[in-house]
Design an enzyme around this catalytic site. Structure first.
Site, PDB file in Angstrom:
ATOM      1  N   HIS A 126       0.960  -1.105   0.148  1.00  0.00           N
ATOM      2  CA  HIS A 126      -0.552  -0.166  -0.326  1.00  0.00           C
ATOM      3  C   HIS A 126       0.678   1.131   0.318  1.00  0.00           C
ATOM      4  O   HIS A 126       0.524   2.270  -0.709  1.00  0.00           O
ATOM      5  CB  HIS A 126      -0.779   0.136   1.568  1.00  0.00           C
ATOM      6  N   ARG A 132      -7.464  -1.466 -14.690  1.00  0.00           N
ATOM      7  CA  ARG A 132      -6.944  -2.730 -13.585  1.00  0.00           C
ATOM      8  C   ARG A 132      -7.993  -2.958 -12.937  1.00  0.00           C
ATOM      9  O   ARG A 132      -8.384  -2.126 -11.653  1.00  0.00           O
ATOM     10  CB  ARG A 132      -5.360  -2.642 -13.054  1.00  0.00           C
ATOM     11  N   ARG A 185      -9.009  -4.231 -18.402  1.00  0.00           N
ATOM     12  CA  ARG A 185      -8.403  -6.100 -18.231  1.00  0.00           C
ATOM     13  C   ARG A 185      -9.499  -6.502 -17.708  1.00  0.00           C
ATOM     14  O   ARG A 185      -9.888  -6.279 -16.139  1.00  0.00           O
ATOM     15  CB  ARG A 185      -7.284  -5.779 -17.801  1.00  0.00           C
ATOM     16  N   GLU A 236       1.861 -11.793 -22.514  1.00  0.00           N
ATOM     17  CA  GLU A 236       2.689 -11.374 -21.614  1.00  0.00           C
ATOM     18  C   GLU A 236       3.739 -12.537 -21.230  1.00  0.00           C
ATOM     19  O   GLU A 236       4.706 -12.211 -20.149  1.00  0.00           O
ATOM     20  CB  GLU A 236       1.745 -10.919 -20.105  1.00  0.00           C
ATOM     21  N   ASN A 291       6.220  -5.731 -18.317  1.00  0.00           N
ATOM     22  CA  ASN A 291       6.505  -6.027 -17.673  1.00  0.00           C
ATOM     23  C   ASN A 291       6.227  -7.716 -17.201  1.00  0.00           C
ATOM     24  O   ASN A 291       7.251  -8.185 -16.855  1.00  0.00           O
ATOM     25  CB  ASN A 291       5.806  -5.276 -16.403  1.00  0.00           C
ATOM     26  N   ASP A 292       5.519  -8.132 -16.881  1.00  0.00           N
ATOM     27  CA  ASP A 292       5.646  -9.799 -17.188  1.00  0.00           C
ATOM     28  C   ASP A 292       6.361 -10.177 -18.078  1.00  0.00           C
ATOM     29  O   ASP A 292       6.811 -11.247 -18.056  1.00  0.00           O
ATOM     30  CB  ASP A 292       3.787 -10.164 -16.758  1.00  0.00           C
ATOM     31  N   CYS A 319       1.614  -1.570 -22.622  1.00  0.00           N
ATOM     32  CA  CYS A 319       1.844  -0.799 -21.278  1.00  0.00           C
ATOM     33  C   CYS A 319       2.795  -1.953 -20.667  1.00  0.00           C
ATOM     34  O   CYS A 319       3.959  -3.049 -21.309  1.00  0.00           O
ATOM     35  CB  CYS A 319       0.471  -1.196 -20.558  1.00  0.00           C
TER      36      CYS A 319
END
Length: 760
Positions: free
Chosen positions: A364, A471, A507, A605, A628-629, A676
């Site tokens: 967080h 997201r 997504r 991904e 990223n993935d 992205c």
């Protein structure tokens, strides 16, 4: 031998400083191996020599005074070859060099092994004997094991030692001491550190009984009410700085304190006869242990939130005075771990950076730090907290580093970068209302990523042309149950209306891997290769269809929704998902006439999707590449693991070749392609992605103007020339150097390369 090794590691871990560490090593190893001599030589970067630092069996008076160059003696040979050397007659070896005054002339047998930590040779561990003999295989294996086990401890002790002498002398020349962790929020911070400590120790509470449970419960409720008031107050303070979605974290905190959660469980323990403090300690520590034992990173982070609430409750129960910290000027917050509530207590504008021993980019605090633009590095496992209080530090949120004892040159370099950042940020405002168009007329759409850190007004004010990645799992992650169809519809409608008529790519629920739901845990030994993405939702069509219905309803009379399917690895998954979407649409169109059918896309991904990209491109409406993935899977690197995070590099040739292959396949199939992730948000990389043929880039709103300003400064011909040159290179560093040189040649500031080149 294993018992000896355990004892050595235990004793060394308790040592107070570097010299004590080395003294313990040589004494314990000498006894364990029953040799006559054990010595440690440590490498000193300042002199480029191996220093005789600690010994048992030779002249201790020479410790710290004598040294060898890197190419001198058997010690230098061990270090340069990075392997053990085992000799029965050391003096006869060509590399032998006698150090005067240490008394090793009479010793013949020699066994030395390098001490290596993260590819860096820290020193050499040596044992010697008078008898002419080679140490046997078991002895050699033991010494290698000792050196490997202790390398991390020695590295940490060296770092602490590099700070401590400066504190004592006050005039020693500064030499950068770098701590590497996980880059969680970009930016550079330079300020003195303030160490944050917990207000109460939950583990130090003894088990005590109470004589009057009703009175104890009343006392507990009073403390509980105070903590709730604190949470509401902190939420209100954060509301001045953050979007409403981000302050929802404090609503989650309040829910945890309800009667049907932690609060109720603690009250039951008090009714059973425990004191309020004992009940809080027992319940909270039990929940902390449960969450910390989970494999999933997101769920582990929930343990920090529970601990924070428990410590606040305990502080009021024990009437511990609230700690106050000096924030007369901006400070870098340092702690074992931080929570959102602690962050909220810092006065506005007084936070220069955040550094923690524990935590990941999913915490967080990391989410909030990125939203507020606070440079943040977490996972600094070797950070010596007690040594850094009120010390001047540099936090590098780009490269995931904290720098102590910085040299004048390093400070100047980072000050220059900060100044350049500020100048560029001020100059970027002029681009917010301009299209993203190259000097020769090539346009590319710049969109934003959205979710819990989304702020539609800010994104639109910066010229965002839509949402490239919404997201949807964020709403699921902060809930205590699956959100209803109507709850989802309301949230989705808000996003679609905010950006209408611009496209919003939503997504579908993407859980598993680094994201799991508190109420739907997924326990796997390797979650990144397990049940995640479409694998979960196709196995639970009741969850998937409810979400799709909510999306379709939200899109009524708007028509700017696009549906993105995550973690698709084979064509059958696309087919199954499309059938469910079509079914939901055919049902809803009966009650909502003219309900538009959105475009359906696949998120690339994983490597299997890259290899099948021609087939996927023929069977869907658009492609979105998740850099990223994809980078993580292509390079087999967990970027949240500090031991290998330096290997995570989106300029790796394999990553760029995969991106190029995807863009070319989409162009051939005549469908839109977007990308992205961090790659899209890197201005220099954006030049390459545009040249590859991607139609849109999606990023956080904070990066949008930097990318736009660079793309508006370049021609498409220059971009394609750069791409051709990059695709011929086979090394990530060569690619970065090539881009830097060429962008400078066409008069583009090296700021867009990030701080990496400046911090080498």
């Amino acid at each position: 031998m294993l018992d000896h090794l355990r004892q050595i590691v235990q004793d060394v871990s308790a040592a107070k400083d570097i010299q004590s560490t080395l003294d313990i090593i040589v004494a314990r190893v000498k006894d364990a191996m029953q040799t006559e001599v054990c010595t440690v030589y440590l490498y000193d970067k300042n002199t480029d020599r191996y220093v005789f630092m600690a010994t048992e069996g030779l002249n201790k008076q020479a410790q710290g005074r004598l040294s060898l160059t890197r190419d001198q003696g058997l010690v230098g040979l061990v270090a340069s070859r990075e392997e053990p050397i085992n000799l029965d007659d050391a003096a006869s070896h060509r590399a032998y060099k006698l150090l005067p005054d240490i008394g090793e002339e009479e010793f013949n047998a020699f066994l030395g092994t390098p001490i290596i930590h993260h590819r860096e040779v820290l020193g050499v561990l040596v044992v010697q004997q008078r008898q002419r003999r080679k140490f046997d295989e078991s002895e050699e294996a033991f010494l290698i094991t000792v050196a490997a086990q202790l390398a991390g401890v020695i590295a940490h002790a060296k770092v602490v030692g590099a700070i401590t002498p400066f504190e004592r002398t006050g005039n020693q020349q500064n030499n950068d001491v770098r701590f590497r962790g996980i880059a969680c929020a970009n930016g550079i911070g330079m300020a003195e550190a303030v160490i944050i400590n917990p207000s109460a120790d939950l583990t130090a509470i003894p088990e005590r009984r109470c004589e009057n449970p009703e009175q104890e419960i009343a006392f507990f409720h009073k403390s509980l009410a105070t903590v709730k008031t604190d949470m509401q107050s902190l939420r209100d303070r954060f509301a001045e700085r953050l979007a409403k979605q981000e302050t929802a974290l404090f609503d989650v905190y309040l829910q945890m304190l309800d009667d049907n959660a932690l609060g109720g469980e603690i009250e039951v323990r008090i009714e059973q006869g425990l004191s309020a403090a004992s009940a809080v300690s027992e319940v909270v520590l039990s929940h902390i242990a449960t969450f910390e034992g989970m494999d999933d990173p997101y769920l582990r982070e929930r343990a920090i939130d529970i601990k924070d609430l428990g410590q606040r409750l305990m502080a009021y129960l024990q009437r511990v005075e609230h700690q106050h910290y000096d924030f007369e000027s901006p400070r870098i917050l340092i702690a074992e771990e931080l929570t959102a509530s602690i962050l909220a207590e810092v006065p506005k504008g007084m936070l220069a950076g955040i550094a923690t021993v524990r935590g990941t980019s999913n915490s967080h605090v990391a989410i909030l730090a990125r939203s507020m633009g606070i440079p943040t590095v977490m996972g600094l496992k070797s950070l010596p907290l007690k040594k850094l209080h009120e010390k001047a530090l540099i936090i590098d949120g780009y490269n995931g580093e904290l720098i102590a004892n910085a040299s004048d040159a390093t400070c100047q370099r980072y000050e220059n970068f900060q100044q350049e950042e500020r100048l560029v940020d001020r100059g970027l405002e002029q681009y917010k209302d301009l299209p993203c168009k190259t000097t020769d007329g090539q346009e590319i759409s710049l969109q934003v990523n959205a979710g819990i850190i989304s702020d539609a007004e800010r994104a639109l004010s910066l010229g965002a042309e839509g949402v490239g990645l919404y997201r949807t799992e964020i709403q699921f992650l902060i809930s205590e149950r699956f959100p209803s169809e109507e709850e989802q519809r309301v949230a989705y409608r808000r996003q679609l209306e905010a950006f209408h008529p611009r496209p919003v790519t939503m997504r579908c629920l993407d859980i598993g891997g680094d994201k799991a739901l508190p109420y739907f845990p997924i326990e796997e030994s390797n979650p990144f290769l397990g049940w995640r993405g479409m694998r979960v939702t196709l196995d639970h069509p009741e969850i998937f269809i409810v979400q799709i219905r909510a999306m379709l309803k939200a899109n009524a009379n708007l028509g700017n929704l696009q549906i993105l399917l995550p973690m698709v690895t084979q064509l059958s998954e696309l087919g199954d998902a499309r059938n469910l979407i079509m079914r939901a649409h055919s049902e809803l169109v009966q009650e909502i006439p003219n309900l538009p059918l959105p475009k359906i896309g696949v998120m690339v991904e994983v490597p299997s999707a890259v290899y099948q990209i021609d087939t996927f491109a023929r069977c869907c409406d658009f492609i979105s590449l998740g850099s990223n993935d994809l980078t993580q899977y292509l390079l087999a690197v967990d970027r949240n693991n500090p031991r290998v995070s330096t290997l995570y590099n989106h300029y790796h040739p394999a990553v760029l070749q995969a991106c190029y292959q995807v863009a070319q396949a989409c162009n051939h199939a005549e469908i839109p392609s977007s990308i992205c992730g961090e790659l899209a948000a890197d201005p220099a990389a954006a030049v390459l992605l545009m040249a590859m043929g991607f139609n849109s880039l999606s990023m956080s709103s904070s990066n949008l103007l930097r990318v736009k300003s660079l793309l508006r400064f370049i021609t498409m011909d220059d971009a394609k020339r750069l791409l051709r040159g990059v695709l011929k290179l086979d090394n990530a560093q060569d690619i970065q150097d090539y881009l830097q040189r060429n962008l400078e040649d066409i008069a583009i500031t090296p700021l867009f390369q990030g701080v990496r080149e400046q911090s080498k």
